[in-house]
Design a protein around this motif. Structure first.
Motif, short mmCIF file in Angstrom:
data_model
loop_
_atom_site.label_atom_id
_atom_site.label_comp_id
_atom_site.label_asym_id
_atom_site.label_seq_id
_atom_site.Cartn_x
_atom_site.Cartn_y
_atom_site.Cartn_z
N THR A 506 0.83 -1.15 -0.03
CA THR A 506 -0.05 0.07 0.08
C THR A 506 0.74 1.49 0.05
OG1 THR A 506 -0.29 -0.15 2.49
CG2 THR A 506 -1.62 -1.07 1.29
N GLU A 507 0.39 2.40 -0.48
CA GLU A 507 1.02 3.55 -0.25
C GLU A 507 0.44 4.39 0.90
OE1 GLU A 507 3.59 4.75 -2.49
OE2 GLU A 507 3.54 3.15 -3.66
N GLU A 508 1.35 5.09 1.54
CA GLU A 508 1.15 5.87 2.70
C GLU A 508 1.47 7.26 2.47
OE1 GLU A 508 2.92 3.92 6.08
OE2 GLU A 508 1.29 2.43 6.30
N ALA A 509 0.93 8.15 2.95
CA ALA A 509 1.18 9.58 2.98
C ALA A 509 2.53 9.80 3.64
CB ALA A 509 -0.08 10.44 3.51
N ALA A 510 3.29 10.79 2.98
CA ALA A 510 4.72 10.85 3.65
C ALA A 510 4.99 12.36 3.85
CB ALA A 510 5.67 10.41 2.51
N PRO A 511 5.62 12.53 4.97
CA PRO A 511 6.09 13.85 5.20
C PRO A 511 6.31 14.79 3.95
CG PRO A 511 6.76 12.46 6.87
CD PRO A 511 6.44 11.80 5.77
N GLN A 512 6.12 16.12 3.95
CA GLN A 512 6.82 17.05 2.83
C GLN A 512 7.75 17.95 3.17
OE1 GLN A 512 5.25 16.37 -0.61
NE2 GLN A 512 5.40 14.45 0.41
N GLY A 513 8.24 18.60 2.10
CA GLY A 513 9.34 19.61 2.32
C GLY A 513 10.50 19.51 2.46
N ALA A 514 11.01 19.16 1.18
CA ALA A 514 12.46 19.22 0.95
C ALA A 514 13.14 20.55 0.98
CB ALA A 514 12.82 18.40 -0.24
N HIS A 519 12.38 18.03 -4.00
CA HIS A 519 10.76 17.43 -3.66
C HIS A 519 11.10 16.14 -2.83
CE1 HIS A 519 11.41 14.63 -7.14
NE2 HIS A 519 10.47 14.25 -6.65
N THR A 520 9.94 15.95 -2.39
CA THR A 520 9.79 14.84 -1.64
C THR A 520 8.38 14.06 -2.29
OG1 THR A 520 8.35 15.61 0.28
CG2 THR A 520 10.37 15.56 0.55
N ALA A 521 8.51 12.48 -2.34
CA ALA A 521 7.47 11.86 -2.86
C ALA A 521 6.06 12.03 -1.96
CB ALA A 521 7.70 10.42 -2.83
N LYS A 522 4.99 12.20 -2.42
CA LYS A 522 3.71 12.49 -1.53
C LYS A 522 3.27 11.25 -0.77
CE LYS A 522 1.78 16.14 -4.64
NZ LYS A 522 0.46 16.49 -5.37
N THR A 523 3.86 10.13 -1.52
CA THR A 523 3.48 8.62 -0.70
C THR A 523 4.72 7.83 -0.91
OG1 THR A 523 2.58 7.69 -2.86
CG2 THR A 523 1.05 8.79 -1.49
N GLN A 524 4.63 6.96 0.06
CA GLN A 524 5.63 5.73 0.12
C GLN A 524 5.08 4.54 0.45
OE1 GLN A 524 8.63 6.24 -0.58
NE2 GLN A 524 9.17 8.50 -0.33
N PRO A 525 5.73 3.54 -0.19
CA PRO A 525 5.10 2.12 -0.45
C PRO A 525 5.53 1.64 1.20
CG PRO A 525 7.27 1.85 -1.55
CD PRO A 525 6.90 3.25 -1.20
N THR A 526 4.40 0.61 1.51
CA THR A 526 4.72 -0.24 2.81
C THR A 526 4.25 -1.82 2.52
OG1 THR A 526 4.70 -0.31 5.26
CG2 THR A 526 2.62 0.24 4.02
N SER A 527 4.63 -2.86 3.16
CA SER A 527 4.10 -4.19 2.98
C SER A 527 3.44 -4.34 4.04
CB SER A 527 5.59 -4.91 2.81
OG SER A 527 5.03 -6.36 2.77
N ALA A 528 2.54 -5.57 3.71
CA ALA A 528 1.73 -5.95 4.83
C ALA A 528 2.43 -6.57 5.66
CB ALA A 528 0.58 -6.97 4.19
N LEU A 529 3.63 -7.40 5.21
CA LEU A 529 4.42 -7.82 6.48
C LEU A 529 5.65 -6.73 6.80
CD1 LEU A 529 5.61 -10.37 8.02
CD2 LEU A 529 6.77 -11.16 6.11
#
Length: 777
Positions: A506-514, A519-529
């Motif tokens: 899934t993609e989760e919202a990520a902190p902003q402000g480089a 720039h920073t990515a708006k979201t970052q992936p994470t695994s169910a495990l």
């Protein structure tokens, strides 16, 4: 009385001033109020007034309530909040027994209650512990092209499972293991070596010989029964201060073409570098820290004249920049499908114009270039022309690769482009392949698929670990799986034929402000495990005393922190998980029969500060992964370091290191326990179990035992895979920051071997040992 009064005043004043600073930063009121209370006690002591004890009793009870509200009944957080103040109460109690009995009547029961409450967590299970048991029933049959008693590649085979089918050592008899032999290589860290001089090698076992490399790239053959040295090939690597690492994780093996076992390895008295080169059938491949790949005869240690130039291949060919010490291989190459595939490490944060991170396949017999895949120009895989150059500073693969010959694919964990914390220099192709796992065709080097784990990586979250390949039972049937852990704590389970996720991503919202221009990515992936940590809070800050806890809290409030993926900043940012990662090159071990995994998750925060250069002289900047790195050619240098208290211990509360077991069928963590002691972290040799950091990896045997050293105390341990309980441990002569292995000797006895040479950057005991264990007769 005067001395005690002064002591209370000094501590109280420090807490008052520091607490006021913390309040100004938006932090806890406690330390300022505690300072007021201790100053009041100090003044009353000077007047020899009994109210000193009353006030201190009220303060002690208030501190206990505050501590429990912040940390619960957890031993280390509670003990360090209360410990100093419980000790300071003792002289007050002695005074109370003398002239001020009214104070004693109130203070003593409060002190006893506070002490009992502080000690009570020792009697219960730690809140960080997860108890459970993995099933021992076999899920699927196991087959391997490696003889059961051998260990032919870094992860035993190119599947990277770190699983052995041996079962002679069991949970019932593992406590009967004893030292069988011990060998010293003679290759030790020298005064001119870089800080990250480390002994991370896992030996191979082929026939009745062990083969291992040393930090300075000696290749050594030992008798597998006795540990007796058979020969040494010394690559004669010159010293180089610009290397970030001086290490060798292992060598690779090409079996003889007729598939017959090796002849007996010859004990060679003449130094092997003086032996005549010969035409080799079987070959060992040694990567060096001066960017060579050397082919050596396994029986004699002579170079293989058939490969490249008299057995040596210069890996700096066609590089766009060739600074000495900026490019080298620390991990063994991948030998499969008639090619030897070499990747390499490019120094982090030294120069924006650095060598390429290209991955190259050479004919395993001749050394002729077959294909090259450069993430900076990913579609051009035919052999590069002599007058062409690879891409500048493109993302590299410094860890260990895996392969599936049936699918015709090799799997490479990918790092980032240097500078790691500055994203303005990257091309779209580099952005696509950085911090990922990429599947390449063994025949052509073309990309079959890629799965990225961090978008626009600004944190040095290189994919650090060898992928583990196994066939996995899922709800939709059996799938060819790839399991790979990441620094940020996720464990991804993918279909290795297609790259599609088996466990959801899934993609989760990520902190902003480089910084400006990035720039920073708006979201970052994470695994169910996942073993990703909870976000840090001020109450997670820790120290041996309330004073260094207070300083850590002030630093926490001063630094930027918005959770995982907080961007680096000029202000200074907390990066958690830090650069060591939750998982690193030690990877995980998987049991392909029972479809389970064992890992060693680690939780340490780092700080990352971008420094505008604007005329700064950074000629003396650090040459290593920690400290100030100059980023030559960039507008910013970067200062990277662990987030530590003034006493040099982590600012976040322990445990910092765990062992954990999970089911690959369900994707659930079944058990998780803190791991390791502080015995070798302090001069007092106290074997207190705290859950300490570590670097290195585990192996699993078919009998359900896990062997691993890795922790910063000098022990090799055996764990029960089913529930994670420690079954046995042996004291090592030096730090065990390498992954062990196991094999059968010529008598059919199961051996366990651990390289123990220490790790320069984490400060474990330095040595040059190889130790082997077997069961008592």
């Amino acid at each position: 009385m005067i001395i005690l009064s002064v002591l209370f005043f000094i501590i109280g004043l420090a807490l008052l001033l520091g607490g006021g600073w913390l309040i100004a930063l938006g932090g806890s009121l406690y330390y300022c109020l505690a300072g007021v209370a201790l100053i009041a006690v100090s003044l009353l002591l000077r007047k020899k007034h009994a109210y000193a004890n009353f006030i201190y009793a009220i303060f002690l009870m208030a501190t206990l309530v505050w501590s429990i509200l912040e940390s619960g009944l957890s031993w280390w957080p509670l003990a360090t909040r209360m410990g100093l103040f419980l000790i300071l109460a003792i002289p007050l109690l002695l005074i109370a027994f003398g002239k001020h009995r009214r104070g004693w009547i109130f203070l003593l029961p409060v002190w006893l209650a506070a002490a009992a409450t502080t000690l009570s967590p020792l009697m219960v299970t730690s809140p960080t512990t997860v108890e459970g048991e993995l099933p021992r029933a076999v899920s699927i049959p196991f087959s391997s092209d490696v003889d059961d008693g051998d260990w032919n590649a870094y992860g035993r085979s190119n599947l990277g499972q770190r699983f052995s089918p041996l079962d002679k050592i069991t949970p019932e008899n593992v406590d009967q293991l004893q030292l069988a032999w011990q060998y010293q290589t003679g290759d030790k860290k020298g005064p001119k070596d870089v800080g990250e001089t480390t002994y991370e090698a896992t030996p191979l076992k082929i026939g009745n010989a062990l083969y291992l490399c040393t930090p300075h790239n000696w290749l050594i053959a030992l008798n597998a029964d006795t540990g007796e040295e058979q020969w040494i090939y010394n690559a004669k690597v010159p010293a180089e201060s610009q290397r970030q690492h001086q290490t060798c994780r292992g060598v690779s093996y090409l079996p003889p073409s007729d598939s017959k076992p090796l002849s007996a390895v010859q004990k060679v008295s003449t130094p092997s570098e003086n032996l005549s080169s010969l035409q080799c059938d079987a070959q060992l491949f040694l990567p060096t820290s001066d960017a060579r790949l050397i082919a050596v005869d396994p029986e004699t240690g002579a170079r293989c004249a058939n490969f490249a130039e008299n057995g040596e291949l210069d890996l700096m060919h066609n590089m766009p920049f060739k600074q000495s010490g900026y490019y080298y291989s620390t991990s063994p190459p991948l030998v499969t499908g008639g090619v030897v595939i070499v990747a390499g490490s490019v120094n982090d944060n030294y120069d924006i114009n650095s060598p390429s991170g290209v991955i190259r396949a050479y004919d395993v017999k001749t050394g002729e270039l077959v294909w090259n895949w450069d993430s900076g120009m990913p579609y051009k895989t035919e052999p590069i022309a002599e007058d062409e150059l690879y891409a500048t500073s493109s993302p590299n693969s410094w860890s260990v690769a895996s392969a599936d010959e049936e699918l015709g694919l090799a799997y490479f964990p990918m790092g980032n482009r240097t500078p790691d914390q500055l994203g303005v220099y990257r091309t779209p192709a580099e952005e696509k392949y950085a911090t990922s796992v990429v599947a390449l065709s063994l025949k052509t080097g073309q990309v079959a698929w890629v799965q990225q784990f961090v978008h626009h990586d600004l944190w040095d979250m290189d994919t650090p670990a060898q992928p583990s390949l196994l066939d996995l039972d899922t709800e939709t049937g059996k799938q060819p799986a790839l399991v790979i852990p990441t620094k940020q704590g996720d464990i991804y389970v993918l279909n290795r034929a297609t790259g599609e996720p088996i466990f959801p991503i899934t993609e989760e919202a990520a902190p902003q402000g480089a910084i400006a221009g990035d720039h920073t990515a708006k979201t970052q992936p994470t695994s169910a495990l996942s073993f990703k940590p909870e976000n840090l809070t001020e109450s997670d800050m820790w120290g041996a005393t309330p004073l260094d806890q207070l300083i850590c809290r002030i630093n926490f409030k001063q630094l930027r922190y918005e959770g995982r993926y907080t961007p680096p900043s000029e202000q200074g940012s907390i990066i958690y998980p830090g650069n060591f990662g939750v998982f690193n090159w030690g990877s995980i071990a998987v049991d392909p029969k029972r479809q389970q995994l064992f890992g060693m998750p680690l939780y340490l925060a780092f700080t990352s500060t971008l420094i505008p250069k604007e005329g700064l002289d950074l000629s003396d900047s650090n040459k290593g992964e920690q400290g100030v790195n100059s980023n030559e050619g960039a507008d910013y240098a970067v200062d990277l370091k662990p987030f530590l208290s003034p006493l040099g211990i982590p600012c976040q509360q322990p445990p910092w290191g765990f062992v954990a077991g999970a089911s690959l069928n369900t994707g659930k963590t079944v058990w998780k326990h803190k791991n390791g002691t502080i015995e070798d972290m302090t001069p007092f040799k106290l074997p207190i179990e705290m859950g300490v950091p570590g670097i290195g990896g585990p192996i699993i045997t078919d009998s359900g035992i896990v062997f691993m050293a890795a922790a910063v105390d000098d022990y090799l341990r055996a764990y029960n895979l089913a529930d994670g309980k420690e079954l046995w441990k042996a004291r090592l002569p030096a730090g065990g920051q390498a992954t062990p292995m196991t094999y059968l000797n010529s008598k059919g006895e199961q051996m366990v071997v651990q390289v123990a040479g220490g790790h320069g950057s984490i400060g474990t005991t330095i040595g040059d040992y190889v130790v082997a264990y077997k069961l008592k007769k």
